[in-house]
Design a protein around this motif. Structure first.
Motif, PDB file in Angstrom:
ATOM      1  N   UNK A  10       3.590  -6.111  -6.523  1.00  0.00           N
ATOM      2  CA  UNK A  10       2.174  -6.441  -6.767  1.00  0.00           C
ATOM      3  C   UNK A  10       1.591  -7.276  -5.631  1.00  0.00           C
ATOM      4  N   UNK A  11       2.389  -8.271  -5.209  1.00  0.00           N
ATOM      5  CA  UNK A  11       1.931  -9.147  -4.119  1.00  0.00           C
ATOM      6  C   UNK A  11       1.682  -8.348  -2.848  1.00  0.00           C
ATOM      7  N   UNK A  12       2.688  -7.460  -2.600  1.00  0.00           N
ATOM      8  CA  UNK A  12       2.572  -6.642  -1.384  1.00  0.00           C
ATOM      9  C   UNK A  12       1.295  -5.769  -1.415  1.00  0.00           C
ATOM     10  N   UNK A  13       1.086  -5.187  -2.598  1.00  0.00           N
ATOM     11  CA  UNK A  13      -0.077  -4.314  -2.778  1.00  0.00           C
ATOM     12  C   UNK A  13      -1.372  -5.099  -2.545  1.00  0.00           C
ATOM     13  N   UNK A  14      -1.373  -6.303  -3.151  1.00  0.00           N
ATOM     14  CA  UNK A  14      -2.581  -7.137  -3.027  1.00  0.00           C
ATOM     15  C   UNK A  14      -2.853  -7.466  -1.584  1.00  0.00           C
TER      16      UNK A  14
END
Ligand code: ADP
Ligand code: MG
Length: 308
Positions: A10-14
Motif C-alpha cells: 500500500x505504501x509503495x502504491x501510494x
C-alpha cells in the motif's frame, strides 16, 4: 507477516501515485507556460499586423489627401491666373491708350478689368463656402416663395427647348438659412440641369416636407434624424455615368469645356448643405436624367415652440 507485506504494498502504491501526481503537476506547469508563451507570441504578431495595417491605411489616406489638395491648388491657380490675366491685360491696354492720348477709349478696358476682378471675387466666395469658412447670414424663409422668385429669373434664361414645371408642396415648413446661398445653390442646380438637356427636356423643381431617419440613411457624413424640407431639382437630360457621379461633388471636377464649367457648383452646394445642418444627395443614370435633393432642417420659430 501477510499483514506487513500488504501494508508495504500500500505504501509503495501510494508513493507511486504521489510521484505520478508530482510529475503531472510539473509537466502541467511546463505545458501551461508553453501555451502562454505561444499565445503571447500570437498576440504580439496580431498587434504588429494591426499596426502595419493602420500605417498602410494612413499612408493611403495621406496619398488621397495630397492628390485632392494638388487638384484643388492646380484648379484654383489656373482659374485665378485667367482672371488676373484679364485684369493685367486690361490695365496694360489702358496705360497704352492713355499714353497715346486716347482717353475716350479707355472705359471699355476698365469695364473688362472690373468684370474679371468680380469673377475672381466670386470664385473666392465659392471657395470660402466650400471650405465652410463663409459665415451664413441666416434668417427664416419660406422655401416655396424663394423657388417662385427664382422661376421668373430662370424662365428668361432657360431657352424655349426646356419646359420648367414646379411641384410645390402645401404648408412647406420654413427653413433658417442664408437666402443668397440657397438661391445660388438652386440656380446652380437649374443651370446644371439645363446644360444636361441641350436637345431639350423637362426640368422639375419640387418641394416637400420630409422626416429623415438617420438610421435609414447611409450617408458618409453624420446626419440627425428629424424634420427637413426637401428641395428637389430633376431633369430628363444626359444623366451621369457612375464614374462621373462618383466625382460630381469634387471641387473643380467638371466635364464641361474650358470656360463653361468651373466644377465648383456641386461642391459649393455640398458645403452649403453641410454648413446648414442639412444633406444633399444625387441619383442619376446615364441617358435618363438626374435628380438632386437638397435637405434643409425645418425651422421651429421661437413663438411656435412656446405655443406647442
Ligand atoms: P460644372 O457645372 O461647372 O461642371 P458642377 O460642380 O456643377 O460643375 O458639376 C460637376 C459635373 O457634374 C458636371 O460637369 C457634370 O459632368 C456633372 N453634372 C452635374 N449636374 C448634372 C446634371 N444635372 N446632369 C448631368 N450631369 C451633371
Ligand atoms: Mg454647375
Amino acid at each position: 507477516m501477510a499483514v506487513k507485506s500488504s501494508r508495504r504494498r500500500q505504501r509503495l502504491q501510494a508513493s507511486a501515485t504521489e510521484q505520478a501526481l508530482l510529475e503531472l503537476n510539473e509537466t502541467l506547469e511546463a505545458r501551461v507556460l508553453e501555451r502562454t508563451r505561444a499565445l503571447a507570441e500570437a498576440n504580439l504578431q496580431l498587434q504588429r499586423e494591426i499596426l502595419e495595417r493602420a500605417r498602410a491605411e494612413e499612408a493611403l489616406r495621406h496619398g488621397q489627401k495630397m492628390e485632392a489638395v494638388g487638384q484643388l491648388t492646380g484648379g484654383i491657380a489656373h482659374d485665378f491666373n485667367n482672371m488676373l490675366t484679364g485684369i493685367i491685360a486690361s490695365l496694360d491696354l489702358m496705360k497704352r491708350f492713355i499714353a497715346a492720348g486716347r482717353i475716350g477709349e479707355v472705359e471699355r478696358f476698365a469695364d473688362a478689368a472690373v468684370a474679371s476682378a468680380h469673377r475672381a471675387a466670386a470664385l473666392t466666395n465659392r471657395l470660402l463656402t466650400f471650405s465652410r469658412r463663409q459665415s451664413l447670414d441666416r434668417k427664416p424663409l419660406d422655401p416655396n416663395q424663394l423657388v417662385n422668385s427664382l422661376q421668373t429669373l430662370f424662365s428668361s434664361s432657360k431657352g424655349a427647348h426646356i419646359d420648367l414645371s414646379l411641384e410645390l408642396g402645401h404648408n412647406i415648413w420654413p427653413v433658417n438659412t442664408d437666402t443668397g446661398q440657397l438661391e445660388s445653390a438652386l440656380l446652380n442646380l437649374m443651370i446644371n440641369a439645363r446644360d444636361a438637356m441641350p436637345e431639350g427636356g423637362t426640368l422639375v423643381i419640387k418641394t416637400a416636407n420630409q422626416y429623415l431617419d438617420a438610421r435609414e440613411l447611409s450617408t458618409l457624413e453624420a446626419i440627425d434624424s428629424g424634420d427637413y424640407v426637401m428641395l428637389q431639382v430633376s431633369d430628363t437630360g444626359t444623366g451621369m455615368t457612375p464614374q462621373v457621379l462618383a466625382k460630381a461633388f469634387d471641387p473643380f471636377f467638371t466635364t464641361k469645356p474650358v470656360g463653361q464649367g468651373t466644377g465648383l457648383g456641386l461642391s459649393m452646394i455640398y458645403g452649403f448643405a453641410q454648413q446648414s445642418g442639412g444633406h444633399v444627395s444625387i441619383s442619376s443614370q446615364s441617358g435618363s436624367g438626374t435628380c438632386v435633393r437638397l435637405y434643409l432642417p425645418r425651422y421651429h420659430s421661437p413663438e411656435g415652440k412656446t405655443q406647442a
